[in-house]
Design an enzyme around this catalytic site. Structure first.
Site, mmCIF file in Angstrom:
data_model
loop_
_atom_site.group_PDB
_atom_site.id
_atom_site.type_symbol
_atom_site.label_atom_id
_atom_site.label_comp_id
_atom_site.label_asym_id
_atom_site.label_seq_id
_atom_site.Cartn_x
_atom_site.Cartn_y
_atom_site.Cartn_z
ATOM 1 N N ARG A 289 22.586 56.819 26.604
ATOM 2 C CA ARG A 289 21.560 57.311 27.518
ATOM 3 C C ARG A 289 21.783 58.764 27.894
ATOM 4 O O ARG A 289 22.886 59.285 27.790
ATOM 5 C CB ARG A 289 21.542 56.483 28.812
ATOM 6 C CG ARG A 289 20.866 55.133 28.697
ATOM 7 C CD ARG A 289 20.913 54.367 30.014
ATOM 8 N NE ARG A 289 22.282 54.156 30.449
ATOM 9 C CZ ARG A 289 22.887 54.828 31.410
ATOM 10 N NH1 ARG A 289 22.231 55.770 32.087
ATOM 11 N NH2 ARG A 289 24.145 54.584 31.729
ATOM 12 N N LYS B 70 16.975 50.196 29.629
ATOM 13 C CA LYS B 70 17.441 50.534 30.961
ATOM 14 C C LYS B 70 16.319 51.173 31.795
ATOM 15 O O LYS B 70 16.358 51.148 33.019
ATOM 16 C CB LYS B 70 18.673 51.445 30.890
ATOM 17 C CG LYS B 70 19.969 50.666 30.615
ATOM 18 C CD LYS B 70 20.168 49.558 31.638
ATOM 19 C CE LYS B 70 21.601 49.104 31.835
ATOM 20 N NZ LYS B 70 22.146 48.259 30.793
ATOM 21 N N HIS C 84 22.740 44.712 38.142
ATOM 22 C CA HIS C 84 23.314 45.081 36.837
ATOM 23 C C HIS C 84 24.491 44.147 36.583
ATOM 24 O O HIS C 84 25.646 44.486 36.853
ATOM 25 C CB HIS C 84 23.773 46.540 36.851
ATOM 26 C CG HIS C 84 24.163 47.048 35.500
ATOM 27 N ND1 HIS C 84 25.204 47.933 35.306
ATOM 28 C CD2 HIS C 84 23.653 46.806 34.266
ATOM 29 C CE1 HIS C 84 25.299 48.208 34.013
ATOM 30 N NE2 HIS C 84 24.382 47.539 33.372
ATOM 31 N N SER D 70 28.915 49.915 32.233
ATOM 32 C CA SER D 70 28.994 49.777 30.783
ATOM 33 C C SER D 70 30.446 49.695 30.292
ATOM 34 O O SER D 70 31.292 50.478 30.701
ATOM 35 C CB SER D 70 28.319 50.986 30.145
ATOM 36 O OG SER D 70 28.305 50.821 28.760
ATOM 37 N N LYS E 204 30.816 42.793 30.774
ATOM 38 C CA LYS E 204 29.737 41.863 31.138
ATOM 39 C C LYS E 204 29.350 40.970 29.953
ATOM 40 O O LYS E 204 29.293 39.751 30.070
ATOM 41 C CB LYS E 204 28.481 42.632 31.608
ATOM 42 C CG LYS E 204 28.644 43.356 32.934
ATOM 43 C CD LYS E 204 27.343 43.980 33.405
ATOM 44 C CE LYS E 204 26.774 45.019 32.446
ATOM 45 N NZ LYS E 204 27.651 46.153 32.171
ATOM 46 N N THR E 205 29.073 41.615 28.811
ATOM 47 C CA THR E 205 28.627 40.847 27.647
ATOM 48 C C THR E 205 29.762 39.988 27.105
ATOM 49 O O THR E 205 29.590 38.787 26.854
ATOM 50 C CB THR E 205 28.106 41.802 26.547
ATOM 51 O OG1 THR E 205 27.025 42.562 27.091
ATOM 52 C CG2 THR E 205 27.614 41.030 25.331
ATOM 53 N N ASP F 12 23.159 41.287 30.948
ATOM 54 C CA ASP F 12 23.120 42.634 31.530
ATOM 55 C C ASP F 12 22.249 42.858 32.777
ATOM 56 O O ASP F 12 22.596 43.694 33.599
ATOM 57 C CB ASP F 12 22.659 43.612 30.443
ATOM 58 C CG ASP F 12 23.024 45.053 30.738
ATOM 59 O OD1 ASP F 12 24.190 45.312 31.066
ATOM 60 O OD2 ASP F 12 22.137 45.919 30.663
ATOM 61 N N ARG G 79 26.508 49.463 18.538
ATOM 62 C CA ARG G 79 25.866 48.350 19.236
ATOM 63 C C ARG G 79 25.170 47.388 18.292
ATOM 64 O O ARG G 79 24.802 47.748 17.175
ATOM 65 C CB ARG G 79 24.770 48.902 20.158
ATOM 66 C CG ARG G 79 25.262 49.682 21.332
ATOM 67 C CD ARG G 79 25.563 48.761 22.482
ATOM 68 N NE ARG G 79 26.008 49.520 23.644
ATOM 69 C CZ ARG G 79 26.172 48.979 24.845
ATOM 70 N NH1 ARG G 79 25.926 47.707 25.057
ATOM 71 N NH2 ARG G 79 26.612 49.703 25.839
HETATM 72 N N1 LIG Z 1 40.292 42.726 29.343
HETATM 73 C C1 LIG Z 1 39.116 42.949 28.806
HETATM 74 N N2 LIG Z 1 38.010 42.326 29.287
HETATM 75 C C2 LIG Z 1 36.797 42.561 28.758
HETATM 76 N N3 LIG Z 1 36.570 43.406 27.722
HETATM 77 C C3 LIG Z 1 37.629 44.052 27.196
HETATM 78 C C4 LIG Z 1 38.925 43.858 27.708
HETATM 79 N N4 LIG Z 1 39.767 44.618 26.992
HETATM 80 C C5 LIG Z 1 39.032 45.254 26.073
HETATM 81 N N5 LIG Z 1 37.740 44.927 26.159
HETATM 82 C C6 LIG Z 1 36.661 45.484 25.318
HETATM 83 O O1 LIG Z 1 35.804 46.211 26.174
HETATM 84 C C7 LIG Z 1 34.466 46.101 25.757
HETATM 85 C C8 LIG Z 1 33.614 45.449 26.810
HETATM 86 O O2 LIG Z 1 32.285 45.650 26.426
HETATM 87 P P1 LIG Z 1 31.038 44.799 26.877
HETATM 88 O O3 LIG Z 1 30.007 44.995 25.843
HETATM 89 O O4 LIG Z 1 31.433 43.408 27.209
HETATM 90 O O5 LIG Z 1 30.661 45.604 28.189
HETATM 91 P P2 LIG Z 1 29.358 45.500 29.070
HETATM 92 O O6 LIG Z 1 29.818 45.443 30.484
HETATM 93 O O7 LIG Z 1 28.506 44.403 28.581
HETATM 94 O O8 LIG Z 1 28.697 46.933 28.811
HETATM 95 P P3 LIG Z 1 27.149 47.381 28.681
HETATM 96 O O9 LIG Z 1 26.593 47.471 30.071
HETATM 97 O O10 LIG Z 1 27.248 48.699 28.059
HETATM 98 O O11 LIG Z 1 26.452 46.387 27.851
HETATM 99 C C9 LIG Z 1 34.449 45.276 24.489
HETATM 100 O O12 LIG Z 1 34.491 46.152 23.396
HETATM 101 C C10 LIG Z 1 35.758 44.470 24.629
HETATM 102 O O13 LIG Z 1 36.279 44.100 23.386
HETATM 103 O O1 LIG Z 2 22.058 49.282 28.209
HETATM 104 C C1 LIG Z 2 23.248 48.930 28.101
HETATM 105 O O2 LIG Z 2 23.660 47.775 27.934
HETATM 106 C C2 LIG Z 2 24.271 49.967 28.253
HETATM 107 C C3 LIG Z 2 24.442 50.296 29.637
HETATM 108 O O3 LIG Z 2 24.752 49.505 30.532
HETATM 109 C C4 LIG Z 2 24.183 51.658 29.942
HETATM 110 O O4 LIG Z 2 23.265 52.219 29.338
HETATM 111 O O5 LIG Z 2 24.910 52.178 30.773
HETATM 112 MN MN LIG Z 3 26.572 44.444 27.836
#
Ligand SMILES: Nc1ncnc2c1ncn2[C@@H]1O[C@H](COP(=O)(O)OP(=O)(O)OP(=O)(O)O)[C@@H](O)[C@H]1O
Ligand SMILES: O=C([O-])CC(=O)C(=O)O
Ligand SMILES: [Mn+2]
Length: 534
Positions: free
Chosen positions: A59, A206, A225, A244, A248-249, A263, A327
């Site tokens: 973004r 977003k 979020h 991010s 979360k995912t 998300d 992604r």
């Molecule tokens: N202890 C941990 N817990 C969770 N994720 C971890 C950890 N250590 C490393 N990671 C890595 O960190 C990243 C977490 O990314 P994830 O996509 O789950 O984030 P997100 O919160 O969903 O972000 P976004 O809002 O961008 O979608 C992954 O690449 C995961 O493999």
């Molecule tokens: O859209 C997403 O999943 C990535 C995200 O949280 C961001 O843009 O900060």
């Molecule tokens: Mn995510």
């Protein structure tokens, strides 16, 4: 099928409209041999198509603008010297100019129009019309938003229109008071978004989340979020807030539970509901063994972004030469264990704040008091991880209010108010989970974090012996099933605990400094005692 007339949007000379294309059509369109540059999709070994999103692989918050008018003037949380945020005001003239640019860009050509919903709750969902000229952008929104049924499509009346003119540029941006040739602009009154000069699909995803964050809290609904899942009976719901890259995912995709979404969610009188129809997972260093569900979701109809493929379509998940923010988007039904048919579940019982602490100070898990819950929610301390935002190339500590400041359109206290109201009603408890670093200099392992999450979700954490961590007054368990006990007190991960103490003092002072902006009223002042004491 609805009859689409684009001239009412000022888009003329359209040669063809590909309306709500099927996955078959999307595949065909995005892999056409005559496509060039960033429009071209390549088929990977896993069946999913990969695209390159161009210069923008994350973004661009500095280019986010909202038209300041009678409606938005007193409701939107505008950026200010006292509290900087990403809600930059734009004039009506700038809006007109940028929208004209988009109309011109989108005229006289073949277009993709995708009608979809944001919000699983029929009473409060937004019907969105996306008008794009790039096939894979149509694929992205088809994956990420909720696809209408044939019947819903018959009578589809958009509440919001998105014009994606990613190939255009705002050449006279200085004159218009904008930041660059790129613009991501919202008009809350006319309910439109215009995107210029960035191909990154996340601006649409977003962008609509930001709009839900505007409209829903004004109706008394929490807009969050966070990811969300529930147990196999659909009874014990948990939500996971986090910026991010905090997990979360990863952590909500749990084979023992049903996924609600990864998300963006709302929380109303009926419970927690997803805004989206798909997931958007990071794939950097994705490991089939440790993340089997996400890996297996990468198949035909999923869409990879900025991943490196060889001539045979073999994927190199370790390659971050284009971006660390590689992604995949996929429809939620690529995950086996999901809540069906509607992505919603009863009110949350566990509220988890995921923070990736780059300083290595926060314990891997802390049980929060109600006052700490509010304090840490408003503070939103975490690290921005590389890639999701333009210009961020290494973990950068930040305070992102409500763990999603970039997407908040109202003042953070409004989101805190709505969350607390819902939590009090359901008797939910909150936990702060550090998925970032500790004294070893390494990130806390996913295995340990999953063990912690399991202990929160099955309630065993509340029976564990605990101790208090100084400066922050966090209550932390000293042992949890399946978790290395040597990490639970962060001081134990340092060769010398005094090193932790120095860093903890520094972090505590940062919290105090950041929180000053909430101390203007009695409610904010009252929370200071729940925060760290430097
Ligand atoms: N202890 C941990 N817990 C969770 N994720 C971890 C950890 N250590 C490393 N990671 C890595 O960190 C990243 C977490 O990314 P994830 O996509 O789950 O984030 P997100 O919160 O969903 O972000 P976004 O809002 O961008 O979608 C992954 O690449 C995961 O493999
Ligand atoms: O859209 C997403 O999943 C990535 C995200 O949280 C961001 O843009 O900060
Ligand atoms: Mn995510």
């Amino acid at each position: 099928m609805a009859k689409i007339d684009l001239t009412k949007y000022g888009i003329t000379g359209t040669t063809e409209i590909v309306y709500n294309p099927s996955y078959e059509t999307l595949f065909e369109e995005e892999t056409k041999p005559e496509l060039e540059g960033f429009e071209k999709g390549k088929v990977s070994e896993l069946g999913a198509v990969n695209v390159m999103t161009g210069i923008y692989t994350g973004r661009s918050p500095k280019d986010k603008y909202i038209v300041m008018d009678e409606n938005s003037k007193d409701t939107v949380w505008w950026t200010s010297d006292e509290y900087k945020n990403d809600n930059h005001p734009a004039t009506q003239e700038a809006w007109n100019a940028v929208k004209d640019l988009a109309k011109k860009e989108l005229s006289n050509k073949k277009l993709f129009v995708v009608d979809a919903f944001c919000g699983a709750n029929k009473d409060t969902r937004m019907a969105i019309r996306f008008i794009v000229e790039v096939a894979w952008q149509a694929h992205f929104v088809t994956n990420m938003f909720i696809q209408p049924t044939a019947e819903e499509l018959e009578n589809f009346e958009p509440d919001f229109v998105v014009y994606n003119a990613s190939k255009a540029k705002v050449e006279n941006y200085k004159e218009l008071g904008l930041n660059s040739e790129t613009a991501v602009m919202f008009n809350i009154t006319s309910r439109e978004q215009v995107i210029v000069n960035t191909w990154y699909g996340g601006e649409m995803k977003k962008g609509m989340f930001s709009m839900m964050n505007y409209y829903l809290p004004l109706k008394g609904i929490a807009s969050m979020h966070c990811s969300a899942n529930t147990d196999l009976n659909g009874e014990n719901t948990a939500i996971f807030f986090g910026l991010s890259g905090t997990g979360k995912t990863t952590l909500s995709t749990d084979p023992k539970r049903l996924l609600i979404g990864d998300d963006e969610h709302g929380w109303d009188d009926n419970g927690v509901f997803n805004f989206e129809g798909g997931c958007y997972a990071k794939v950097i260093n994705l490991d089939k063994e440790s993340e089997p569900d996400i890996y297996n979701a990468i198949k035909r109809n999923a869409l990879l972004e900025n991943v490196t493929l060889d001539a045979e379509g073999k994927i190199d998940f370790a390659d971050k030469s284009v971006t660390e923010n590689t992604r995949v988007s996929y429809p939620i039904n690529h995950i086996k264990n999901i809540v069906r048919p509607v992505s919603s579940a009863p009110a949350a019982k566990e509220v988890i704040f995921l923070s990736a602490d780059a300083f290595g100070v926060l314990p891997p898990v802390s049980v929060l008091t109600p006052e700490q819950t509010q304090y840490y929610f408003l503070s939103g301390f975490t690290a921005k991880l590389a890639g999701t935002e333009r210009g961020i190339t290494e973990p950068t500590p930040t305070f992102s209010a409500c763990f999603g400041q970039a997407f908040l359109e109202l003042h953070p206290t409004k989101y805190a108010e709505e969350l607390v109201k819902r939590m009090e009603k359901s008797g939910a408890k909150a936990y702060l989970v550090n998925t970032g670093w500790n004294g070893t200099g390494k990130r806390i392992s996913i295995k340990d974090t999953r063990g912690i999450i399991d202990a929160i979700l099955d309630g065993s954490i509340l029976k564990a012996p605990t101790k208090k961590i100084p400066f922050f007054n966090f209550e932390v368990p000293t042992e949890l099933p399946g978790v290395d006990p040597a990490i639970l007190d962060p001081r134990d991960t340092y060769a010398d605990a005094a090193e932790w103490e120095t860093k903890a003092k520094d972090l505590a002072a940062r919290f105090v400094k950041n929180f000053a902006k909430y101390e203007g009223n009695a409610a904010g002042k009252a929370l200071v005692a729940a925060g760290p004491q430097a």
